[in-house]
Design an enzyme around this catalytic site. Structure first.
Site, PDB file in Angstrom:
ATOM      1  N   ARG A 132       0.794  -1.163   0.002  1.00  0.00           N
ATOM      2  CA  ARG A 132      -0.124  -0.006   0.062  1.00  0.00           C
ATOM      3  C   ARG A 132       0.863   1.200   0.027  1.00  0.00           C
ATOM      4  O   ARG A 132       1.023   2.137   0.923  1.00  0.00           O
ATOM      5  CB  ARG A 132      -1.052  -0.072   1.332  1.00  0.00           C
ATOM      6  CG  ARG A 132      -1.988  -0.869   0.921  1.00  0.00           C
ATOM      7  CD  ARG A 132      -3.135  -0.986   2.034  1.00  0.00           C
ATOM      8  NE  ARG A 132      -4.381  -1.687   1.453  1.00  0.00           N
ATOM      9  CZ  ARG A 132      -5.558  -1.867   2.155  1.00  0.00           C
ATOM     10  NH1 ARG A 132      -5.507  -1.300   3.371  1.00  0.00           N
ATOM     11  NH2 ARG A 132      -6.558  -2.236   1.607  1.00  0.00           N
ATOM     12  N   GLN A 137      -1.024   2.225  -6.067  1.00  0.00           N
ATOM     13  CA  GLN A 137      -2.588   2.477  -5.804  1.00  0.00           C
ATOM     14  C   GLN A 137      -3.384   1.685  -7.075  1.00  0.00           C
ATOM     15  O   GLN A 137      -4.317   1.142  -6.718  1.00  0.00           O
ATOM     16  CB  GLN A 137      -2.869   3.986  -5.847  1.00  0.00           C
ATOM     17  CG  GLN A 137      -2.471   4.247  -4.526  1.00  0.00           C
ATOM     18  CD  GLN A 137      -2.803   5.867  -4.163  1.00  0.00           C
ATOM     19  OE1 GLN A 137      -3.426   6.584  -5.245  1.00  0.00           O
ATOM     20  NE2 GLN A 137      -2.788   6.289  -2.978  1.00  0.00           N
ATOM     21  N   ASP A 140      -3.965  -1.888  -6.334  1.00  0.00           N
ATOM     22  CA  ASP A 140      -4.566  -2.206  -5.166  1.00  0.00           C
ATOM     23  C   ASP A 140      -5.967  -2.970  -5.253  1.00  0.00           C
ATOM     24  O   ASP A 140      -6.837  -2.120  -5.150  1.00  0.00           O
ATOM     25  CB  ASP A 140      -4.649  -1.096  -4.317  1.00  0.00           C
ATOM     26  CG  ASP A 140      -4.859  -1.562  -2.627  1.00  0.00           C
ATOM     27  OD1 ASP A 140      -5.248  -2.515  -2.412  1.00  0.00           O
ATOM     28  OD2 ASP A 140      -4.943  -0.623  -1.990  1.00  0.00           O
ATOM     29  N   SER A 143      -8.453  -2.899  -2.147  1.00  0.00           N
ATOM     30  CA  SER A 143      -9.101  -1.504  -2.020  1.00  0.00           C
ATOM     31  C   SER A 143     -10.312  -1.265  -3.241  1.00  0.00           C
ATOM     32  O   SER A 143     -11.146  -0.871  -2.753  1.00  0.00           O
ATOM     33  CB  SER A 143      -8.331  -0.377  -2.182  1.00  0.00           C
ATOM     34  OG  SER A 143      -7.182  -0.131  -1.052  1.00  0.00           O
ATOM     35  N   TYR A 236      -3.520  -0.935   8.346  1.00  0.00           N
ATOM     36  CA  TYR A 236      -4.589  -1.792   9.011  1.00  0.00           C
ATOM     37  C   TYR A 236      -4.157  -1.468  10.720  1.00  0.00           C
ATOM     38  O   TYR A 236      -3.128  -0.897  10.930  1.00  0.00           O
ATOM     39  CB  TYR A 236      -3.821  -3.305   8.899  1.00  0.00           C
ATOM     40  CG  TYR A 236      -4.193  -3.734   7.472  1.00  0.00           C
ATOM     41  CD1 TYR A 236      -5.615  -4.168   6.952  1.00  0.00           C
ATOM     42  CD2 TYR A 236      -2.993  -3.719   6.556  1.00  0.00           C
ATOM     43  CE1 TYR A 236      -5.806  -4.531   5.837  1.00  0.00           C
ATOM     44  CE2 TYR A 236      -3.366  -4.410   5.083  1.00  0.00           C
ATOM     45  CZ  TYR A 236      -4.795  -4.545   5.036  1.00  0.00           C
ATOM     46  OH  TYR A 236      -4.888  -5.219   3.845  1.00  0.00           O
TER      47      TYR A 236
END
Length: 377
Positions: A132, A137, A140, A143, A236
């Site tokens: 991450r 991005q 990902d 996500s 997280y």
């Protein structure tokens, strides 16, 4: 490093072959590449082989893939095979030694898969292991699919609820808006907050990571502050201590009784989902309230959750859907395919040749198996 994998097509040009199998997991309607992404990859000189019917569950017939430049055939002999769900033992046997596999591969929850892929001589990249970082991005997938799950969870809650989400002013009087509490405000939680707000609910978010409070407020929601902080690595939360868990349960039990809708999204990578909503908390909620537990695949955030089912306890409806993104297969596939395409293109040189052993940080961290040294060309 082994030489870049190349194959010559019947048309006479060279290029990496990418295979797209039909998903075999029950209920899995997504497809790993969609026609738009196929067109982009073939534009770079790659060949894409799609198994017949691979896109049917996502309402994408074979004809759309053919128009995008793909061929319909056996995808398992390709240089790169892209999937959504982890491969079965039978599917692993169909991969050839030296091939590359990209997909959700459950490296933490089912590490045996990685061992079987290693034994099969497959170089495998887990979409769950994409770091991450800003540069990754576009790859990902956790996500992108969490956005789908957060959105759909609110629609499910609205459907199961006995109350309106928005405030209604009618000739018969005014109906107060529903109140919604989102527990865990990562990508899924933030999307749930935004969706519930758009439907007219009064929204509140909670997370043990205090740095997300501003994101919650930016969506017009309130922040539930229980005084417990547990920021971890990679975006997280860390696992709480025993005393912190007990304190959190007690404070959440007191807080949840005032909400009509509770949506839980809290996960700790590689561990059972934390219990946030106790049986006592459910008993204290108003009859007709709804809980949607998005952590069912790792045990659930609610003590009374039955993963994969909708149950009623103490006149509260508790739903724990599994694989929600697959219930919106068209858009979920489009988002996932963009993630796969971005990762795949990172493995290609300017001539479209495959080099999965690049030392790029994203590839290094997402690779869970390598082709054994003695098997390399």
């Amino acid at each position: 490093m082994f030489d870049a994998l190349r194959v010559t097509s019947s048309q006479g040009h060279s290029g990496t072959r990418v295979g797209v199998p039909r998903e075999s997991k029950d209920g899995e309607r997504r497809v790993a590449l969609v026609p738009k992404m196929v067109e982009k990859l073939t534009g770079r000189g790659l060949q894409v082989v799609v198994e017949s019917g691979a896109g049917v569950g996502a309402l994408m017939p074979d004809e759309l893939f053919i128009e995008a430049g793909a061929t319909i055939g056996d995808p398992w002999g390709a240089d790169v095979v892209v999937k959504v769900a982890p491969p079965t033992d039978e599917e692993i046997r169909r991969l050839h030694r030296g091939s590359v596999l990209i997909g959700f591969l459950a490296p933490r929850s089912d590490p045996e898969i990685a061992g079987k892929l290693r034994d099969a001589g497959v170089t495998a990249f887990a979409m769950e292991s994409i770091p991450r970082i800003s540069r990754a991005q576009s790859m990902d997938a956790l996500s992108s699919q969490a956005n789908v799950a957060g959105y759909k969870a609110v629609l499910m809650a609205a459907d199961l609820s006995t109350r309106f989400f928005p405030m209604l002013t009618t000739a018969a009087g005014t109906v107060k808006p529903a109140t919604a509490l989102i527990l865990g405000v990562g990508v899924a939680g933030l999307q749930a907050l935004a969706t519930a707000k758009r439907l007219g609910a009064r929204t509140t978010g909670y997370d043990v990571r205090p740095e997300v409070a501003d994101q919650v407020r930016s969506l017009g929601a309130k922040w539930l502050d229980l005084g417990i902080e547990a920021a971890g690595e990679g975006g997280y939360a860390r696992e709480l201590t025993e005393d912190e868990r007990a304190d959190q349960k007690q404070r959440l039990t007191e807080a949840t009784s005032s909400f009509d809708i509770v949506i839980t999204t809290a996960l700790v990578p590689g561990r059972r989902a934390p219990i946030l909503v106790t049986a006592e908390a459910v008993k204290g909620m108003r009859p007709g309230s709804v809980i949607v537990d998005l952590a069912g695949e790792t045990g659930g955030n609610c003590e009374l959750t039955v993963p994969g089912e909708v149950a009623v306890r103490h006149d509260v409806t508790i739903a724990s859907p599994l694989n929600l993104p697959a219930t919106m297969p068209e858009h979920a596939s489009e988002l996932y395919a963009r993630n796969v395409q971005s990762l795949l293109e990172l493995m290609l040189d300017e001539q479209g040749r495959l080099n999965p052993e690049s030392e790029d940080e994203v590839l290094v961290r997402s690779c869970i198996t390598r082709e054994p040294e003695g098997d390399k060309h």
